[in-house]
Write an enzyme that holds these catalytic residues in place. Structure first.
Site, PDB file in Angstrom:
ATOM      1  N   HIS A 195     -10.470  -4.376   3.705  1.00 18.62           N
ATOM      2  CA  HIS A 195      -8.834  -4.535   3.958  1.00 18.62           C
ATOM      3  C   HIS A 195      -8.969  -5.721   3.024  1.00 18.62           C
ATOM      4  O   HIS A 195      -9.419  -7.202   3.196  1.00 18.62           O
ATOM      5  CB  HIS A 195      -8.167  -4.224   5.283  1.00 18.62           C
ATOM      6  N   SER A 217       5.618   0.728   4.371  1.00 21.73           N
ATOM      7  CA  SER A 217       5.503   0.362   2.600  1.00 21.73           C
ATOM      8  C   SER A 217       5.912   1.401   2.432  1.00 21.73           C
ATOM      9  O   SER A 217       5.929   1.687   1.040  1.00 21.73           O
ATOM     10  CB  SER A 217       4.458  -0.226   2.116  1.00 21.73           C
ATOM     11  N   HIS A 226       0.757  -1.022  -0.015  1.00 23.87           N
ATOM     12  CA  HIS A 226       0.406   0.096  -0.110  1.00 23.87           C
ATOM     13  C   HIS A 226       1.078   1.416   0.528  1.00 23.87           C
ATOM     14  O   HIS A 226       0.852   2.216   1.031  1.00 23.87           O
ATOM     15  CB  HIS A 226      -0.655   0.101   1.492  1.00 23.87           C
ATOM     16  N   SER A 242      -2.483   2.814   3.662  1.00 20.80           N
ATOM     17  CA  SER A 242      -1.562   1.936   3.968  1.00 20.80           C
ATOM     18  C   SER A 242      -2.375   2.054   5.659  1.00 20.80           C
ATOM     19  O   SER A 242      -2.538   3.235   7.059  1.00 20.80           O
ATOM     20  CB  SER A 242      -0.689   2.349   4.689  1.00 20.80           C
ATOM     21  N   GLU A 295      -6.138  -7.980   3.418  1.00 20.81           N
ATOM     22  CA  GLU A 295      -6.121  -8.954   4.769  1.00 20.81           C
ATOM     23  C   GLU A 295      -6.880  -9.370   5.299  1.00 20.81           C
ATOM     24  O   GLU A 295      -6.667 -10.813   5.163  1.00 20.81           O
ATOM     25  CB  GLU A 295      -4.875  -7.955   5.129  1.00 20.81           C
ATOM     26  N   ASN A 300      -1.034   0.383   8.082  1.00 20.95           N
ATOM     27  CA  ASN A 300      -0.072   0.598   9.649  1.00 20.95           C
ATOM     28  C   ASN A 300       0.706   2.519   9.772  1.00 20.95           C
ATOM     29  O   ASN A 300       0.349   2.697  10.363  1.00 20.95           O
ATOM     30  CB  ASN A 300       0.995  -0.608   9.949  1.00 20.95           C
TER      31      ASN A 300
END
Length: 342
Positions: A141, A284, A58, A239, A143, A241
């Protein structure tokens, strides 16, 4: 632009009042590095185009760079011509996606982060033991979709403590929880505590699901947030995180915190009256984007950054087995790409 040691720079009176703190660790984690190198190596070995399902990681700059080299990013596999090579992103995919790829006779390279794969294995194990699984994460998301797809009849999504009251399970004594790997550690623990209050026999995953890099970057932000007038997080808006780092910074005491994709998105008004600026980046984010932010600050009278170390990282993941096999075969025949390593 950052300095870790040596003689301190000579500062003007105006600059002497200012400081820049640089979080360490920051930026690329082992899973992201592996995923990006996988696409680069695949392009070198097979030639363009190499298709990638979803964004490999991302970050819009990483995606744009890989596109310029011949990677073609698609949302779903029906956009990939039959028989071509497709890379699965670091966020993981469900068994259904693997089935679709086989049906279309696609050559697949699975760049799923091994830490995400670990969560998939945990989901399958809990499902095999007939547990109801509460997956803590963000709806939509990639994931979460990949993990939920491992056992859809057993898994239900919990986005936060506010969802806990509405949880319905078959047996309150057979409930387990898992989480998306990129969440806020503190928020996840708060959600788990709320779940455990309802289900005291709640079973924990065998090891922490939130990845080491996510935890380390959050810890680093906590180290530099207190006393920061402004904390800049470099990372893309999709993203998870990176977005969490802004939240962590504000909770830890930063007076203000903003996320930017790169230095061009900084609003100069943010610097008004600001003495201490702290900078970090999501897992990332290429380091050159961070250096661009430090250069921006330097042009506005801020001194070289002082790195604040809170953890050391040395983890490296091997490339996907499918790619390693083909690289080895190419090396044996003298066709190996010149760049990169196995």
């Amino acid at each position: 632009m950052s300095t870790d040691m040596g003689m301190p720079p000579v500062l003007s009176p105006e600059e002497a009042d200012k400081a820049v703190l640089l979080a360490a660790p920051r930026g690329y984690c082992a899973g992201v590095d592996r995923a990006v190198v996988t696409v680069e190596q695949a392009l070198d070995l097979y030639g363009a185009p190499v298709y990638v399902r979803k964004q490999i990681v991302h970050n819009k700059h990483v995606v744009s760079d890989l596109e310029s080299r011949g990677a073609v990013f698609v949302e779903e596999l029906d956009e990939v011509p039959p028989g071509r090579t497709v890379v699965f992103s670091a966020h993981g995919v469900s068994p259904e996606v693997h089935r679709q790829a086989a049906e279309r006779e696609l050559k697949t390279i699975d760049a799923t982060c091994p830490l995400v794969t670990k969560v998939h294995h945990e989901a399958k194990r809990f499902a095999a033991d007939d547990y109801d699984i509460l997956l803590i994460g963000h709806e939509g998301h990639e994931e979460v979709e990949g993990t939920a797809g491992e056992a859809p009849e057993h898994i239900q999504l919990v986005q936060g403590p506010e969802d806990v009251a509405g949880i319905v399970v078959r047996d309150p004594e057979r409930v387990a929880w898992l989480s998306q790997t990129t969440l806020s550690v503190d928020e996840t623990l708060e959600t788990v505590a709320a779940i455990r209050e309802r289900f005291p026999k709640l079973l924990d995953p065998p090891s922490d699901d939130i990845c080491y890099a996510t935890q380390n970057r959050q810890l680093a932000v906590k180290e530099i947030a207190q006393g920061s007038d402004l904390l800049i997080v470099v990372g893309s808006g999709n993203s998870s995180n990176s977005v969490r780092l802004v939240e962590v910074a504000l909770e830890a005491g930063a007076k203000a915190s903003y996320r930017v994709d790169d230095a061009s998105e900084i609003d100069e008004a943010w610097l008004e009256g600001v003495r201490t600026v702290s900078v970090t980046s999501g897992a990332s984010v290429p380091e050159e984007l961070v250096q661009g932010v430090l250069a921006y600050l330097a042009e506005r009278g801020y001194p070289d950054a002082k790195a604040v170390h809170s953890a050391e990282e040395s983890l490296i993941f091997a490339l996907p087995k499918e790619l390693r096999r083909d690289l080895k075969a190419a090396a044996a025949s003298g066709r190996a790409p010149s760049a990169g390593s196995v």
